[in-house]
Design an enzyme around this catalytic site. Structure first.
Site, PDB file in Angstrom:
ATOM      1  N   HIS A  65      14.518 -25.494 -25.151  1.00 17.33           N
ATOM      2  CA  HIS A  65      15.510 -24.504 -24.717  1.00 17.33           C
ATOM      3  C   HIS A  65      16.353 -25.011 -23.543  1.00 17.33           C
ATOM      4  O   HIS A  65      17.551 -24.771 -23.487  1.00 17.33           O
ATOM      5  CB  HIS A  65      14.804 -23.176 -24.408  1.00 17.33           C
ATOM      6  CG  HIS A  65      14.139 -22.614 -25.631  1.00 17.33           C
ATOM      7  ND1 HIS A  65      12.896 -22.018 -25.618  1.00 17.33           N
ATOM      8  CD2 HIS A  65      14.553 -22.607 -26.927  1.00 17.33           C
ATOM      9  CE1 HIS A  65      12.588 -21.645 -26.855  1.00 17.33           C
ATOM     10  NE2 HIS A  65      13.562 -21.995 -27.670  1.00 17.33           N
ATOM     11  N   GLY A 141      24.476 -16.362 -39.873  1.00 19.02           N
ATOM     12  CA  GLY A 141      25.333 -17.215 -39.047  1.00 19.02           C
ATOM     13  C   GLY A 141      26.447 -17.869 -39.849  1.00 19.02           C
ATOM     14  O   GLY A 141      27.546 -18.085 -39.336  1.00 19.02           O
ATOM     15  N   ASP A 158      20.554 -23.247 -33.415  1.00 16.37           N
ATOM     16  CA  ASP A 158      19.100 -23.343 -33.203  1.00 16.37           C
ATOM     17  C   ASP A 158      18.415 -22.943 -34.499  1.00 16.37           C
ATOM     18  O   ASP A 158      17.911 -21.836 -34.648  1.00 16.37           O
ATOM     19  CB  ASP A 158      18.698 -22.413 -32.045  1.00 16.37           C
ATOM     20  CG  ASP A 158      17.221 -22.540 -31.737  1.00 16.37           C
ATOM     21  OD1 ASP A 158      16.546 -23.396 -32.333  1.00 16.37           O
ATOM     22  OD2 ASP A 158      16.727 -21.755 -30.897  1.00 16.37           O
TER      23      ASP A 158
HETATM   24  N1  AG3 Z   1      13.720 -24.292 -34.194  1.00 12.60           N
HETATM   25  C1  AG3 Z   1      12.916 -25.058 -35.130  1.00 12.60           C
HETATM   26  C2  AG3 Z   1      13.106 -26.533 -35.101  1.00 12.60           C
HETATM   27  C3  AG3 Z   1      12.519 -27.221 -36.292  1.00 12.60           C
HETATM   28  C4  AG3 Z   1      11.029 -27.102 -36.407  1.00 12.60           C
HETATM   29  N2  AG3 Z   1      10.547 -27.752 -37.586  1.00 12.60           N
HETATM   30  C5  AG3 Z   1       9.259 -27.751 -37.995  1.00 12.60           C
HETATM   31  N3  AG3 Z   1       8.335 -27.198 -37.321  1.00 12.60           N
HETATM   32  N4  AG3 Z   1       8.989 -28.356 -39.139  1.00 12.60           N
HETATM   33  C6  AG3 Z   1      12.976 -23.783 -33.117  1.00 12.60           C
HETATM   34  C7  AG3 Z   1      13.466 -22.562 -32.508  1.00 12.60           C
HETATM   35  C8  AG3 Z   1      13.346 -22.646 -31.026  1.00 12.60           C
HETATM   36  N5  AG3 Z   1      14.169 -21.696 -30.390  1.00 12.60           N
END
Ligand code: AG3
Length: 284
Positions: A65, A141, A158
């Site tokens: 973050h 989105g 994100d």
């Molecule tokens: N966004 C997920 C990133 C990718 C994770 N991939 C996985 N675990 N295979 C995270 C959100 C954070 N705000």
């Protein structure tokens, strides 16, 4: 995938796993879009899972973050309007709310339940969502971005991995729509996966970004809960280079830095220094 004592995220066609011993399953539901779980674990603390993929954990949420919010903030001279696509856990929004000169922060999350579950179990991430500058839109989105022109200084995508309903967030068309939604000196930040296993074809993702933006760079940060730990992010920009930190912003950042858990100006400068495997794969 969970058994009685362990959670495993299996990736790379089922041949690789991140595992953590479960202390307690705190929540589980099927939303309109996905399975949402929160478990408490020994090694990484509370862990948010979407379709059994790791999203956010106490141990390292601040890394992701802080580096997605403060890096673009520090190279854009006048950040007024920010958009976060996905990110229903609120962590990226929380970091932007730390800058008092930002006027509006829109959060567009397709699954409202992710926001609600995060409010309940990850209040430290969602604490910024009640800031009066934040406007939450529970919508897709990809549709949202098409209706916006010349409106944002920074857009953070994100997202989860490029699969299912998130796949559209990695295409050339989406990146051009993001470009149009940005003002003429805007910056897009997105998460771009692990280059070692390269499960999703990182080169194609970067080529798509390059079709939409004149400046495309990549940076890295450790994410302990994601497959392979070494995580990458894209910096796509119409005008500003990622290492041209705005001098006027440095004194305030030096103060804020003391309260941050990962980002600092040294990290900012180092995060864009890439190993050869990373450079070659993305074609830098
Ligand atoms: N966004 C997920 C990133 C990718 C994770 N991939 C996985 N675990 N295979 C995270 C959100 C954070 N705000």
């Amino acid at each position: 995938m969970t058994d009685q004592q362990w959670f495993y995220e299996r990736s790379f066609r089922g041949s690789l796993a991140f595992g953590a011993k479960i202390k307690k399953v705190l929540h589980e539901e099927q939303s309109q879009f996905q399975n949402i779980k929160v478990i408490d674990t020994e090694p990484v603390g509370k862990l948010l899972l979407l379709d059994d993929k790791t999203m956010v954990a106490d141990i390292d949420e601040f890394v992701y973050h802080e580096v997605t919010a403060h890096i673009p903030y520090m190279v854009h001279p006048k950040v007024r309007n920010v958009l976060v696509i996905g990110g229903g856990d609120g962590g990226v929004v929380r970091e932007f709310t730390k800058h008092s000169d930002i006027e509006t922060i829109d959060l567009v999350e397709i699954d409202e339940r992710v926001i609600e579950v995060s409010r309940q179990f990850f209040p430290e991430c969602t604490q910024g969502l009640d800031d009066p500058r934040v406007n939450i839109q529970p919508t897709d989105g990809i549709e949202f971005i098409k209706s916006k022109k010349n409106q944002y200084d920074i857009i953070v995508v994100d997202s989860t991995d490029p699969e299912d309903f998130a796949e559209g967030l990695f295409t050339k068309d989406f990146y051009s729509a993001v470009n149009s939604a940005l003002k003429d000196d805007g910056i897009m930040i997105n998460q771009t996966e692990n280059p070692f296993y390269d499960e999703f074809g990182i080169r194609k993702i970067y080529d798509n970004m390059r079709e939409a933006f004149p400046i495309v760079r990549s940076y890295h940060a450790p994410m302990l809960i994601y497959p392979g730990v070494y995580w990458t992010f894209g910096f796509s920009s119409k005008k500003y280079q990622p290492l041209e930190i705005i001098a006027d912003k440095i004194p305030a950042m030096k103060k804020l830095e003391k309260t941050l858990k990962w980002y600092n100006l040294d990290w900012h400068r180092g995060a864009f220094a890439l190993g050869n495997l990373h450079k070659n794969l993305i074609g830098e």
